[in-house]
Design an enzyme around this catalytic site. Structure first.
Site, PDB file in Angstrom:
ATOM      1  N   SER A 285       0.039  29.727  14.225  1.00 26.35           N
ATOM      2  CA  SER A 285      -0.144  28.978  15.479  1.00 26.35           C
ATOM      3  C   SER A 285       1.220  28.849  16.134  1.00 26.35           C
ATOM      4  O   SER A 285       2.251  28.892  15.447  1.00 26.35           O
ATOM      5  CB  SER A 285      -0.679  27.575  15.178  1.00 26.35           C
ATOM      6  OG  SER A 285      -0.671  26.781  16.349  1.00 26.35           O
TER       7      SER A 285
ATOM      8  N   TYR B  50      -1.181  19.402  10.411  1.00 29.39           N
ATOM      9  CA  TYR B  50      -1.544  20.775  10.794  1.00 29.39           C
ATOM     10  C   TYR B  50      -0.293  21.637  10.983  1.00 29.39           C
ATOM     11  O   TYR B  50      -0.163  22.707  10.385  1.00 29.39           O
ATOM     12  CB  TYR B  50      -2.343  20.726  12.097  1.00 29.39           C
ATOM     13  CG  TYR B  50      -2.675  22.071  12.706  1.00 29.39           C
ATOM     14  CD1 TYR B  50      -3.588  22.920  12.100  1.00 29.39           C
ATOM     15  CD2 TYR B  50      -2.090  22.487  13.903  1.00 29.39           C
ATOM     16  CE1 TYR B  50      -3.914  24.153  12.669  1.00 29.39           C
ATOM     17  CE2 TYR B  50      -2.410  23.712  14.477  1.00 29.39           C
ATOM     18  CZ  TYR B  50      -3.324  24.537  13.853  1.00 29.39           C
ATOM     19  OH  TYR B  50      -3.630  25.758  14.415  1.00 29.39           O
TER      20      TYR B  50
ATOM     21  N   LYS C 290       1.283  25.098   9.237  1.00 25.89           N
ATOM     22  CA  LYS C 290       1.452  26.345  10.000  1.00 25.89           C
ATOM     23  C   LYS C 290       2.909  26.830   9.933  1.00 25.89           C
ATOM     24  O   LYS C 290       3.165  28.032   9.926  1.00 25.89           O
ATOM     25  CB  LYS C 290       0.996  26.147  11.454  1.00 25.89           C
ATOM     26  CG  LYS C 290      -0.517  25.976  11.590  1.00 25.89           C
ATOM     27  CD  LYS C 290      -1.293  27.216  11.136  1.00 25.89           C
ATOM     28  CE  LYS C 290      -2.778  27.118  11.443  1.00 25.89           C
ATOM     29  NZ  LYS C 290      -3.541  28.304  11.019  1.00 25.89           N
TER      30      LYS C 290
HETATM   31  N1  LIG Z   1      -8.095  27.595  19.009  1.00 25.00           N
HETATM   32  C1  LIG Z   1      -6.809  27.360  19.161  1.00 25.00           C
HETATM   33  O1  LIG Z   1      -6.365  26.799  20.177  1.00 25.00           O
HETATM   34  C2  LIG Z   1      -5.843  27.807  18.083  1.00 25.00           C
HETATM   35  C3  LIG Z   1      -4.467  27.781  18.385  1.00 25.00           C
HETATM   36  C4  LIG Z   1      -3.553  28.191  17.414  1.00 25.00           C
HETATM   37  C5  LIG Z   1      -4.020  28.614  16.178  1.00 25.00           C
HETATM   38  N2  LIG Z   1      -5.349  28.625  15.900  1.00 25.00           N
HETATM   39  C6  LIG Z   1      -5.772  29.090  14.577  1.00 25.00           C
HETATM   40  O2  LIG Z   1      -6.787  30.076  14.707  1.00 25.00           O
HETATM   41  C7  LIG Z   1      -7.529  30.140  13.493  1.00 25.00           C
HETATM   42  C8  LIG Z   1      -8.998  30.242  13.797  1.00 25.00           C
HETATM   43  O3  LIG Z   1      -9.451  29.021  14.374  1.00 25.00           O
HETATM   44  P1  LIG Z   1     -10.364  28.988  15.672  1.00 25.00           P
HETATM   45  O4  LIG Z   1      -9.532  28.486  16.780  1.00 25.00           O
HETATM   46  O5  LIG Z   1     -11.113  30.259  15.830  1.00 25.00           O
HETATM   47  O6  LIG Z   1     -11.346  27.761  15.280  1.00 25.00           O
HETATM   48  P2  LIG Z   1     -12.895  27.724  14.904  1.00 25.00           P
HETATM   49  O7  LIG Z   1     -13.120  26.339  14.402  1.00 25.00           O
HETATM   50  O8  LIG Z   1     -13.720  28.207  16.019  1.00 25.00           O
HETATM   51  O9  LIG Z   1     -13.012  28.767  13.689  1.00 25.00           O
HETATM   52  C9  LIG Z   1     -12.463  28.500  12.429  1.00 25.00           C
HETATM   53  C10 LIG Z   1     -13.379  29.041  11.339  1.00 25.00           C
HETATM   54  O10 LIG Z   1     -12.773  28.769  10.056  1.00 25.00           O
HETATM   55  C11 LIG Z   1     -13.793  28.330   9.190  1.00 25.00           C
HETATM   56  N3  LIG Z   1     -13.214  27.527   8.096  1.00 25.00           N
HETATM   57  C12 LIG Z   1     -12.816  26.223   8.135  1.00 25.00           C
HETATM   58  N4  LIG Z   1     -12.396  25.843   6.923  1.00 25.00           N
HETATM   59  C13 LIG Z   1     -12.501  26.915   6.105  1.00 25.00           C
HETATM   60  C14 LIG Z   1     -12.228  27.143   4.741  1.00 25.00           C
HETATM   61  N5  LIG Z   1     -11.766  26.162   3.946  1.00 25.00           N
HETATM   62  N6  LIG Z   1     -12.440  28.375   4.219  1.00 25.00           N
HETATM   63  C15 LIG Z   1     -12.940  29.363   5.012  1.00 25.00           C
HETATM   64  N7  LIG Z   1     -13.257  29.202   6.296  1.00 25.00           N
HETATM   65  C16 LIG Z   1     -13.021  27.993   6.842  1.00 25.00           C
HETATM   66  C17 LIG Z   1     -14.736  27.546  10.058  1.00 25.00           C
HETATM   67  O11 LIG Z   1     -16.042  27.429   9.476  1.00 25.00           O
HETATM   68  C18 LIG Z   1     -14.742  28.368  11.335  1.00 25.00           C
HETATM   69  O12 LIG Z   1     -15.776  29.340  11.336  1.00 25.00           O
HETATM   70  C19 LIG Z   1      -7.125  28.901  12.691  1.00 25.00           C
HETATM   71  O13 LIG Z   1      -6.212  29.276  11.667  1.00 25.00           O
HETATM   72  C20 LIG Z   1      -6.430  28.025  13.717  1.00 25.00           C
HETATM   73  O14 LIG Z   1      -5.487  27.156  13.130  1.00 25.00           O
HETATM   74  C21 LIG Z   1      -6.265  28.233  16.836  1.00 25.00           C
END
Ligand SMILES: NC(=O)c1ccc[n+]([C@@H]2O[C@H](COP(=O)([O-])OP(=O)(O)OC[C@H]3O[C@@H](n4cnc5c(N)ncnc54)[C@H](O)[C@@H]3O)[C@@H](O)[C@H]2O)c1
Length: 298
Positions: free
Chosen positions: A146, A159, A163
């Site tokens: 992130s 969080y 990261k």
């Molecule tokens: N959306 C944003 O703004 C953003 C920004 C920076 C980083 N991220 C990162 O992107 C990645 C994906 O997140 P997203 O934004 O698609 O969110 P999201 O919530 O849509 O998807 C995350 C997925 O991870 C799964 N998950 C949660 N805990 C888990 C576990 N213990 N084991 C396996 N799967 C698990 C959830 O069921 C979900 O399907 C994450 O690592 C998040 O930190 C997201």
């Protein structure tokens, strides 16, 4: 990695958001996809949609915080397809209550965030990379970290600290594979805001890691605008396209927004100048990201 056709990808957290978009993007590029998520129904829905569009895919339930489950995921992928070429360590969660200070956050939040966001990555690397090296094929590992892993502020620290660890681990993976002259590339994906369900991460918190009194509420200031912030953010499909290109180009750093560049620069410059840093609040940072997107769309 130059050829994707008929090769095998494993994506964790692929039941939603960025993971589901990467599964679709790599599937469309001709890869077989192991769709993994702690939410099996969500993983199955992604795999079914892929299969309906002619992509060879299967769903596996995995909690990435559990080393044995990630080993079992690797066993399942190798048993089914005989090889893994692309590993996307993507699953992640954000504990609610982003405004709380470091001394206010309950142990359960630290444990949950660290288990998924940092140890989930370590488990993925430990389970897959030795097997990928032994296979001898070209390959690639993607970490979804992130922008929070490159900057600092008072908020969202359970969080962001995990990261930061994910960034450090992924840089070590990159350096180690280069030292070994292994044919395996690495990409460190550091998204800004993306339109996913990350704001609803509490849906996946294990009951054993719920603090006394339940999950924290968000600050009213953030709660009031969160829906709009995420709705107007970059789409996960855009991010997946950037990741695909980075894999093909063997590019390490992928930052999906330049709205946080000043914060990355400020932190590095303060360190090098040995001066006290100026950290903006998380809220002000994300509003800046939103403003910049609105301006570029005009
Ligand atoms: N959306 C944003 O703004 C953003 C920004 C920076 C980083 N991220 C990162 O992107 C990645 C994906 O997140 P997203 O934004 O698609 O969110 P999201 O919530 O849509 O998807 C995350 C997925 O991870 C799964 N998950 C949660 N805990 C888990 C576990 N213990 N084991 C396996 N799967 C698990 C959830 O069921 C979900 O399907 C994450 O690592 C998040 O930190 C997201």
């Amino acid at each position: 990695m130059k050829r994707l056709q008929d090769r095998v990808a494993v994506v964790t957290g692929a039941g939603s958001g960025i993971g589901a978009a990467m599964a679709r993007r790599f599937g469309a590029a001709g890869m077989k996809v192991v769709v993994s998520d702690v939410d099996l129904q969500a993983a199955q829905a992604t795999a079914d949609a892929l299969a309906a569009s002619g992509v060879e895919a299967c769903a596996v339930r995995t909690d990435v915080a559990d080393a044995a489950q990630v080993e079992a995921l690797a066993d399942a992928a190798y048993a089914r397809y005989g090889a893994v070429h692309l590993l996307c360590n993507n699953a992640g969660v954000v504990p609610s209550g982003r405004h709380r200070h470091v001394w206010e956050i309950p142990l359960e939040d630290w444990q949950w965030s660290h288990g998924v966001n940092a140890m989930g990555l370590v488990h993925g690397i430990r389970a897959f990379v030795p097997r990928m090296l032994a296979g001898g094929d070209e390959g690639h590992v993607v970490t979804t970290a992130s922008i929070a892993g490159l900057i600092s502020s008072a908020g969202s620290v359970a969080y962001s600290a995990a990261k930061h660890e994910a960034v450090r681990v992924t840089e070590a993976l990159y350096a180690g594979l280069l030292e070994r002259q292994a044919p395996i590339g690495v990409t460190l994906l550091c998204p800004g805001l993306v339109n996913t369900r990350i704001y609803e991460s509490e849906r996946n918190r294990p009951p054993g890691l719920l603090p006394d009194g339940g999950a924290a509420a968000e600050a009213p200031e953030l709660a009031a605008v969160a829906g709009e912030l995420y709705r107007t953010a970059v789409s996960p499909d855009d991010v997946a396209q950037q990741v695909l290109q980075a894999v093909l180009d063997s590019r390490f750093y992928v930052l999906t927004s330049d709205a946080f560049d000043h914060a990355v620069r400020e932190r590095c410059e303060a360190v090098l100048a040995r001066r006290n840093p100026h950290f903006e609040s998380v809220f002000s940072l994300v509003r800046r990201d939103q403003r910049q997107r609105e301006e570029s769309e005009r």
